[in-house]
Design an enzyme around this catalytic site. Structure first.
Site, PDB file in Angstrom:
ATOM      1  N   LYS A 186     -13.828  42.241  41.983  1.00  0.00           N
ATOM      2  CA  LYS A 186     -13.152  42.664  40.772  1.00  0.00           C
ATOM      3  C   LYS A 186     -14.134  43.378  39.809  1.00  0.00           C
ATOM      4  O   LYS A 186     -15.347  43.356  40.024  1.00  0.00           O
ATOM      5  CB  LYS A 186     -12.499  41.473  40.077  1.00  0.00           C
ATOM      6  CG  LYS A 186     -11.363  40.860  40.919  1.00  0.00           C
ATOM      7  CD  LYS A 186     -10.287  41.867  41.307  1.00  0.00           C
ATOM      8  CE  LYS A 186      -8.933  41.250  41.638  1.00  0.00           C
ATOM      9  NZ  LYS A 186      -8.840  40.653  42.969  1.00  0.00           N
TER      10      LYS A 186
HETATM   11  C1  LIG Z   1      -7.588  39.461  42.982  1.00  0.00           C
HETATM   12  C2  LIG Z   1      -6.206  39.311  42.535  1.00  0.00           C
HETATM   13  C3  LIG Z   1      -5.644  38.062  42.245  1.00  0.00           C
HETATM   14  C4  LIG Z   1      -6.281  36.747  42.592  1.00  0.00           C
HETATM   15  O1  LIG Z   1      -7.569  36.606  42.296  1.00  0.00           O
HETATM   16  P1  LIG Z   1      -8.547  35.606  43.088  1.00  0.00           P
HETATM   17  O2  LIG Z   1      -9.621  35.405  42.080  1.00  0.00           O
HETATM   18  O3  LIG Z   1      -9.060  36.361  44.287  1.00  0.00           O
HETATM   19  O4  LIG Z   1      -7.818  34.389  43.427  1.00  0.00           O
HETATM   20  C5  LIG Z   1      -4.370  38.012  41.714  1.00  0.00           C
HETATM   21  N1  LIG Z   1      -3.663  39.128  41.502  1.00  0.00           N
HETATM   22  C6  LIG Z   1      -4.149  40.342  41.796  1.00  0.00           C
HETATM   23  C7  LIG Z   1      -3.303  41.552  41.516  1.00  0.00           C
HETATM   24  C8  LIG Z   1      -5.423  40.481  42.341  1.00  0.00           C
HETATM   25  O5  LIG Z   1      -5.866  41.685  42.664  1.00  0.00           O
END
Ligand SMILES: *Cc1c(COP(=O)(O)O)cnc(C)c1O
Length: 404
Positions: A186
């Site tokens: 992210k």
């Molecule tokens: C990455 C992501 C999540 C979940 O995040 P994690 O930290 O990997 O559990 C939820 N929604 C979206 C749109 C994402 O891209």
């Protein structure tokens, strides 16, 4: 795109602060921790940076969504409207509280089509969950108006759009609650982590307890805390929070690089008349983690993807339409409600029903869309080469299709 590209001494320093005291847990141990409270500090930084009243850190973005669902009182008998184009975590969170995920079409903004949302509202609808996919925003004015009209909750999944804004407000801070993910890919990372943001104190207090076994966190002695409701353990560790604390200070730098690289790439692709771009409801608020673009037909798009693969330059270009994790067409586990634990037969039937509806409007968009991830470390030369390669592949395919 991801903050891990910029892992450095700042992250090491914050982690070392924690390693030196050895207090890896975010709660308690007030004496031995010698004033080191990385999770608390990061929560304050989140409130400052994104302009929300409260932030609750948790162990992942999925945990953040689940916590938000719990705090918003979403559960048995409730329907949550969400887009057919999202990461699986969005519906996992809905299922985890026993609610029904009601998928609706996306439009050319790659986010919820407000008309499709309206059409999906029933007596059972409790919440609308826009997902700000690929760095950019859903139509928040339209969705807020719908929530007001039908008295629904608004929960923003902003996991992919850290730092993006809509009409001056940070995504994730506009609805009743919003979430970020700080997983490893992210915009900023904690390795694993997530946050619930809200301006409502009740939602914050519920999130705070829900993510730590229901602890009310009212005293200095954890063992003497009360448990006004049942919670779970979605705590973040101090080590993870420490990484995030270094990363959040770099966010503006990341966003500036993304904007620059995104603009250059867009300008290059825009020289091809057949290429069009994702609709952005507020251009100035795009976090520019991806450049999402369209070709005229599914056939041409597939040929471009094949050609990128053949030339071994597909990496970093995402054709979500055939991706196992981000688009409903490949979610067979969901369509068959393949949970490990039993589901109430009514819930199971509802899940399967909503996952197998007609999404041809979304197909028509997603089958023509490619998202190019914007690198933070690209040199000007690499950026130039990437743009040139993409343009050449697209032109090659277009000319072959015309001749054919
Ligand atoms: C990455 C992501 C999540 C979940 O995040 P994690 O930290 O990997 O559990 C939820 N929604 C979206 C749109 C994402 O891209």
């Amino acid at each position: 795109m991801p903050g891990f590209e910029f892992f450095g001494n700042e992250e090491r320093k914050e982690v070392n602060d924690v390693l030196e005291t050895g207090i890896l847990m975010r709660y308690g141990f007030d004496g031995p921790r010698k004033g080191i409270w990385k999770a608390r500090e990061l929560e304050e930084a989140i409130c400052q940076t994104f302009g929300c009243k409260h932030a609750q850190l948790v162990s992942s973005g999925t945990a953040a969504l689940t916590t938000a669902m719990g705090a918003l009182g979403i559960g048995y008998g409730d329907e949550v409207i969400l887009p057919a184009f999202t990461f699986v975590a969005s519906f996992e969170a809905v299922l985890s509280v026993g609610a029904v995920p009601v998928f609706v079409d996306v439009d050319d903004s790659l986010t919820l089509d407000p008309q499709a949302v309206r059409n999906a509202i029933t007596q059972k609808t409790k919440c609308i969950m826009p997902v700000h996919m690929c760095g950019s925003m859903a139509d928040m004015d339209a969705l807020q108006a719908i929530c007001k009209e039908f008295d629904l909750l608004l929960l923003e999944d902003a996991c992919q759009s850290i730092g993006a804004t809509y009409k001056g407000k940070k995504l994730g801070t506009i609805g009743d609650a919003g979430t970020f993910s700080f997983d490893f890919v992210k915009t900023i990372t904690c390795a694993e982590g997530g946050a619930v943001m809200t301006n409502r104190e009740d939602i914050y207090l519920s999130s705070d307890g829900y993510s730590d076994h229901g602890h009310d966190h009212n005293g200095v002695d954890r063992g003497a805390d009360l448990h006004p409701f049942i919670g779970y353990n979605f705590r973040i560790s101090e080590l993870h929070a420490a990484v995030g604390l270094a990363q959040i200070k770099k966010l503006n730098h990341f966003l500036a690089i993304q904007k620059k690289n995104h603009t250059a790439l867009k300008n290059a692709l825009a020289t091809i008349p057949e290429v069009s771009f994702r609709r952005i409801h507020d251009e100035s608020g795009d976090s520019c983690t991806f450049l999402s673009w369209f070709l005229p037909t599914e056939e041409i798009t597939k040929a471009v993807v094949d050609e990128l693969k053949a030339q071994q330059i597909l990496a970093g270009n995402f054709y979500w339409f055939v991706n196992n994790w981000h688009y409903i067409s490949k979610w067979d586990h969901l369509k068959n409600a393949l949970t490990l634990h039993g589901l109430h037969p009514d819930l199971k039937a509802a899940v399967m029903h909503h996952a197998t509806k007609d999404f041809s409007a979304s197909d028509a968009i997603m089958s023509r869309c490619i998202s190019t991830a914007i690198g933070l470390m690209w040199t000007d030369e690499q950026l130039h080469n990437k743009a040139e390669q993409l343009v050449n592949v697209i032109k090659k395919v277009l000319s072959e299709k015309k001749v054919g």
